[in-house]
Design an enzyme around this catalytic site. Structure first.
Site, PDB file in Angstrom:
ATOM      1  N   ASP A 107       0.010  -7.537   1.194  1.00 51.69           N
ATOM      2  CA  ASP A 107       0.491  -6.170   1.423  1.00 51.69           C
ATOM      3  C   ASP A 107       2.016  -6.115   1.438  1.00 51.69           C
ATOM      4  O   ASP A 107       2.617  -5.381   2.222  1.00 51.69           O
ATOM      5  CB  ASP A 107      -0.070  -5.593   2.729  1.00 51.69           C
ATOM      6  CG  ASP A 107      -0.033  -4.070   2.745  1.00 51.69           C
ATOM      7  OD1 ASP A 107       0.295  -3.480   1.698  1.00 51.69           O
ATOM      8  OD2 ASP A 107      -0.296  -3.475   3.806  1.00 51.69           O
ATOM      9  N   HIS A 143       0.813  -1.214   0.000  1.00 49.46           N
ATOM     10  CA  HIS A 143       0.000   0.000   0.000  1.00 49.46           C
ATOM     11  C   HIS A 143       0.851   1.269   0.000  1.00 49.46           C
ATOM     12  O   HIS A 143       0.350   2.358  -0.263  1.00 49.46           O
ATOM     13  CB  HIS A 143      -0.968   0.011   1.192  1.00 49.46           C
ATOM     14  CG  HIS A 143      -0.325   0.257   2.517  1.00 49.46           C
ATOM     15  ND1 HIS A 143       0.009  -0.744   3.397  1.00 49.46           N
ATOM     16  CD2 HIS A 143       0.052   1.409   3.135  1.00 49.46           C
ATOM     17  CE1 HIS A 143       0.546  -0.230   4.485  1.00 49.46           C
ATOM     18  NE2 HIS A 143       0.579   1.075   4.349  1.00 49.46           N
ATOM     19  N   SER A 174       4.896   1.902   8.280  1.00 48.59           N
ATOM     20  CA  SER A 174       4.451   0.820   7.407  1.00 48.59           C
ATOM     21  C   SER A 174       5.562   0.449   6.438  1.00 48.59           C
ATOM     22  O   SER A 174       6.135   1.319   5.770  1.00 48.59           O
ATOM     23  CB  SER A 174       3.206   1.242   6.622  1.00 48.59           C
ATOM     24  OG  SER A 174       2.097   1.344   7.467  1.00 48.59           O
TER      25      SER A 174
END
Length: 423
Positions: free
Chosen positions: A191, A153, A269
């Protein structure tokens, strides 16, 4: 009463010494008394706590910078010790009783081992001739050639059904160097993504560890680089290995996460989750907004398999059977036998509670209630074993042995299809 009074005093003094708020000094006189010196806040606390308990006793004097204690009183707890060499600033001892234990500098060492390989990833776009960047996440260099692990993402647009790679990103290292990175692959279900940068000299790379032996309670450290040259480091423990889906029916996607209590923000992230040896055991993917301190990471063993798929096929190929599955153990088996006496006599295996209409499993003859005991010639005890055996086998016939009600054995042949990413 006097014994109880002395005991309460001992507990208070022992607590003060254990907390490091004071120090013990042996005067060495004939009375062999010991004085506990405390900071002002602690002195007030002890004074308040002992008012009417100790000072009302004629054997004790009022507080005057120290508290005289009878030798027999101290001998019942901890002997006086010289703590002058154990101050917080002078103790460099980082001894650990075993490799998995936490020492004084364990977290700092783990962070330092992987820190230089943690990078900031920014999107790149031009405006009026200027190249602008927006900090969007972190990543970790895992090979000196410039291979970087990060979150999908962070580098891809998954708003639509089909993933659209952002193509190029800006990558900033801790030493100040900046590179143009190319997004090689991204998988939205796991992801996970891979970015590549090119350098004339070898780049700092982090070492990959293993996540299969991680247990709830193991210490881990989460790193990120959300603001260009500044690393963030948070520590915590593995809460559990959270298998988000055992559903091989609707899309065949099975997500597996490490659940931790490390604080992870959006900029982290894609950053690494490392063990106390500074080895990557996961990739930070998310935090739960409604639960402070609850975060998730993709186990590195799963990430390695994803990267292997990228290299071999250019994408992650997931075989689809079209069944829901449930791991069996003696407790679950006993419960199922109590509900139905016809439940097959098995010690372990994988239960099929549901079969998707029109799926490869239905065409092969699977039925709800089947217990898979052998898959592709191998005895089966868990769903993970079936996943590992299938690998990326699409269109390859697999022989499956199941047991049905009243111990009826059945042999089936199923041909997995590739899972539809849009399911």
């Amino acid at each position: 009463m006097f014994r109880n009074t002395r005991r309460h005093a001992a507990l208070l003094l022992a607590a003060a010494a254990a907390a490091g708020a004071g120090s013990l000094h042996d005067h060495g006189d004939s009375a062999a008394s010991v004085t506990v010196s405390a900071s002002t806040p602690l002195r007030q606390l002890l004074s308040t706590a002992t008012t009417g308990l100790l000072f009302s006793n004629p054997h004790f004097a009022p507080w005057q910078g120290g508290f005289p204690v009878l030798n027999s009183f101290v001998s019942a707890s901890v002997p006086p010790t010289d703590l002058s060499s154990q101050g917080s600033g002078g103790n460099s001892d980082d001894s650990r009783c075993c490799p998995g234990c936490l020492g004084r500098n364990s977290i700092a060492k783990a962070a330092a081992a992987v820190g230089p390989a943690v990078v900031n990833i920014s999107s790149m776009h031009e405006s009026h001739g200027w190249v602008l960047g927006k900090s969007i996440g972190s990543g970790t260099i895992i090979d000196p050639d410039g291979t970087i692990l990060t979150c999908a993402h962070v580098v891809a647009d998954f708003q639509s059904t089909r993933a659209v790679h952002k193509g190029k990103v800006s990558v900033s290292l801790q030493d100040g160097r900046e590179f143009e990175g190319v997004v090689l692959n991204a998988d939205r279900h796991s992801d996970i993504a891979v970015v590549k940068i090119k350098s004339k000299t070898p780049l700092p790379a982090a070492k990959l560890g293993s996540s299969c032996e991680l247990r709830p309670g193991d210490w881990v450290v989460a790193l990120g680089c959300p603001h260009s040259l500044q690393n963030t480091v948070t520590s915590g423990i593995v809460s559990c290995v959270d298998r988000k889906s055992s559903d091989l029916g609707l899309g065949g996607i099975r997500r597996e996460y490490l659940q931790t209590d490390c604080a992870i923000n959006q900029g982290n992230s894609g950053g690494p989750l490392v063990n106390l040896d500074g080895e990557i055991v996961g990739v930070n993917v998310m935090k739960v907004m409604a639960a402070d301190g609850l975060s998730f990471a993709v186990p590195i063993d799963s990430v390695v398999k994803i990267v292997e798929h990228f290299k071999k096929n250019g994408r992650v190929i997931r075989p689809w059977l079209g069944v829901k599955m449930l791991d069996l153990n003696p407790v679950v088996i006993e419960q199922l036998k109590e509900r139905s006496s016809s439940f097959p006599d098995v010690r372990n295996g994988v239960l099929v509670p549901m079969v998707t209409p029109g799926s490869p499993a239905e065409r092969a003859g699977f039925a709800p209630g089947d217990v898979v005991v052998e898959f592709d010639g191998k005895p089966i005890q868990s769903i993970k074993e079936i996943i590992d055996i299938m690998g990326d086998k699409v269109g390859v016939p697999i022989e499956v042995h199941v047991k049905r009600a009243n111990n009826v054995p059945v042999t089936l042949t199923v041909i997995p299809e590739e899972a539809d990413a849009s399911r």
